[in-house]
Write an enzyme that holds these catalytic residues in place. Structure first.
Site, mmCIF file in Angstrom:
data_model
loop_
_atom_site.group_PDB
_atom_site.id
_atom_site.type_symbol
_atom_site.label_atom_id
_atom_site.label_comp_id
_atom_site.label_asym_id
_atom_site.label_seq_id
_atom_site.Cartn_x
_atom_site.Cartn_y
_atom_site.Cartn_z
ATOM 1 N N SER A 7 -4.964 8.129 3.208
ATOM 2 C CA SER A 7 -4.480 7.329 2.269
ATOM 3 C C SER A 7 -4.033 8.119 0.896
ATOM 4 C CB SER A 7 -5.317 6.302 1.615
ATOM 5 O OG SER A 7 -5.932 5.652 2.583
ATOM 6 N N ARG A 9 -12.071 1.559 1.183
ATOM 7 C CA ARG A 9 -11.811 2.374 2.475
ATOM 8 C C ARG A 9 -11.132 3.519 1.878
ATOM 9 N NH1 ARG A 9 -6.557 2.870 4.460
ATOM 10 N NH2 ARG A 9 -6.599 3.676 6.713
ATOM 11 N N GLY A 37 11.171 8.608 8.021
ATOM 12 C CA GLY A 37 11.035 7.602 9.175
ATOM 13 C C GLY A 37 10.222 6.392 8.704
ATOM 14 N N HIS A 63 -3.319 6.268 11.335
ATOM 15 C CA HIS A 63 -3.205 5.063 12.176
ATOM 16 C C HIS A 63 -3.182 5.143 13.578
ATOM 17 C CE1 HIS A 63 -3.733 2.519 8.737
ATOM 18 N NE2 HIS A 63 -2.723 3.536 8.144
ATOM 19 N N SER A 91 7.095 4.067 7.478
ATOM 20 C CA SER A 91 5.834 4.690 7.125
ATOM 21 C C SER A 91 4.901 3.614 7.059
ATOM 22 C CB SER A 91 5.931 5.356 5.776
ATOM 23 O OG SER A 91 6.340 4.397 4.862
ATOM 24 N N SER A 106 -0.251 10.321 10.971
ATOM 25 C CA SER A 106 -0.936 9.211 10.276
ATOM 26 C C SER A 106 -2.381 9.183 10.821
ATOM 27 C CB SER A 106 -0.334 7.846 10.345
ATOM 28 O OG SER A 106 -1.302 7.014 9.508
ATOM 29 N N TYR A 119 3.160 1.258 14.568
ATOM 30 C CA TYR A 119 3.365 2.504 13.983
ATOM 31 C C TYR A 119 2.514 3.598 14.101
ATOM 32 C CZ TYR A 119 2.640 5.213 9.350
ATOM 33 O OH TYR A 119 2.413 6.331 8.425
#
Ligand code: 15L
Length: 269
Positions: A163, A172, A71, A111, A73, A109, A134
Site C-alpha cells: 500500500s 491492513r 497500466g 494482489h 492499478s 502488486s 487485476y
C-alpha cells in the site's frame, strides 16, 4: 549517464516520483497517456497509448532503465485489464527488446498473492494466489518479465507493491504499507545497481506486522527505513473498514469483492 524513462507519470506514484527523480539529477523522460505539462523548461516528455508501438518507441529510444508505472492499478472489468495490463505490457517489453533497454522495473502488486490468509508470513517463493483480475494480470506480468529475461536478456525488477500511500490509514496498512520515502529509495536502487538480472521484491516498508519477508532486497541494496507501527496506536483506535472476509485475506477489499460465500459454492460430490 543512465537514461531513465517513467511511464504512468500522471498516476499517483508517477506524480510522486517524477519531481523527486528530476531533483536528484536523474536523466528522466516522463510519459503519460496524455501530454504532460513540463515541470521545467526542456523537460524530456513523451505521451500516448502504449499499445501503439510508435508511442512505445518514443518512450524507449535511448533508454537504459524503464520504470513502468503505467497500466490499470485497481480492479476493473476484464477487457480493460486485458488491454492495459496484458496487451500494453507486452507492447512495452517488445519495445524494450527493439531498443535494447537494459532493465524494466515492473510495478507488480500484492494482489497477485492476495488470497493468502493474513495469518501467513510469505516469502517471495510463495504460490501466486491472485485476489482479482487485476492481481491475475500482475501474476501474468511477472511471468512476462521472466520470459523476456530468460529469452531476450532484458533485466526486470518485479516489485510487488503493498500500500504505497503517504501514511497508513487502516489496520491492513500496518502490514502492507510502502512508505513513499522507501518507494523513492527502492527506485533509486533500481536505477543505480549495476546488474540485477531477474529479481522479485516486496514493495513494502520495514513494518513490524509485515505479511511478507524479507522486507528489504539485498540484491538491490534496498533497506527500508519506514515502519507503519509508528501509526499503530492511532489506527487501532479506529474501526476496521474491512468486513470479516476482507479481514481474512491479505488482499483485503480486493479479496472481498465478488467473493462467493461457502454456502453458495459447488457442493462436494
Ligand atoms: C494496489 O496494487 C493498488 O494499485 C492500490 O490502489 C492499493 O489497492 C494497493 O494495491 C493496496 O493493496 O493497498
Amino acid at each position: 549517464m543512465t537514461k531513465v524513462a517513467l511511464s504512468g507519470a500522471e498516476g499517483q506514484l508517477g506524480q510522486f516520483l517524477r519531481p523527486r527523480l528530476l531533483a536528484q539529477g536523474v536523466d528522466l523522460r516522463s510519459a503519460g497517456r496524455h501530454a504532460l505539462e513540463p515541470l521545467r523548461p526542456g523537460e524530456d516528455l513523451a505521451h500516448g497509448d502504449l499499445r501503439d508501438p510508435e508511442n512505445v518507441d518514443r518512450l524507449l529510444r535511448g533508454v537504459d532503465v524503464l520504470i513502468h508505472m503505467a497500466g490499470t492499478s485497481v480492479e476493473r472489468p476484464l477487457p480493460e485489464i486485458l488491454d492495459n495490463n496484458l496487451v500494453g505490457l507486452h507492447a512495452v517489453y517488445e519495445g524494450a527488446r527493439r531498443h535494447r533497454v537494459k532493465r524494466v522495473v515492473f510495478a507488480s502488486s500484492n494482489h497477485a498473492i492476495g488470497m493468502h490468509e493474513v495469518t501467513e508470513r510469505l516469502g517471495l517463493d510463495c504460490d501466486f494466489r491472485p485476489d482479482s483480475f487485476y492481481g491475475l494480470s500482475k501474476m501474468w506480468g511477472e511471468g512476462l518479465a521472466r520470459l523476456y529475461w530468460d529469452k531476450h536478456g532484458i533485466e526486470s525488477v518485479c516489485v510487488r507493491i503493498g500500500s504505497a500511500v503517504e501514511r497508513p490509514t487502516e489496520l491492513r496498512h500496518l502490514s502492507t504499507w510502502f512508505g513513499l520515502e522507501d518507494l523513492l529509495q527502492f527506485i533509486q536502487c533500481c536505477i543505480r545497481t549495476p546488474d540485477v538480472g531477474f529479481v522479485t521484491a516486496w514493495g513494502v516498508s520495514n513494518n513490524t506486522r509485515s505479511y511478507w519477508t524479507p522486507t528489504g532486497c539485498a540484491r538491490l541494496g534496498y533497506a527500508p527505513k519506514q515502519n507503519a507501527e509508528e501509526f499503530a496506536a492511532e489506527i487501532l483506535r479506529q474501526p476496521n473498514p474491512l468486513d470479516t472476509i476482507g479481514q481474512r485475506y491479505q488482499g483485503g477489499s480486493y479479496a472481498r469483492a465478488d467473493y462467493t460465500p461457502h454456502d453458495q459454492r459447488p457442493r462436494d460430490g
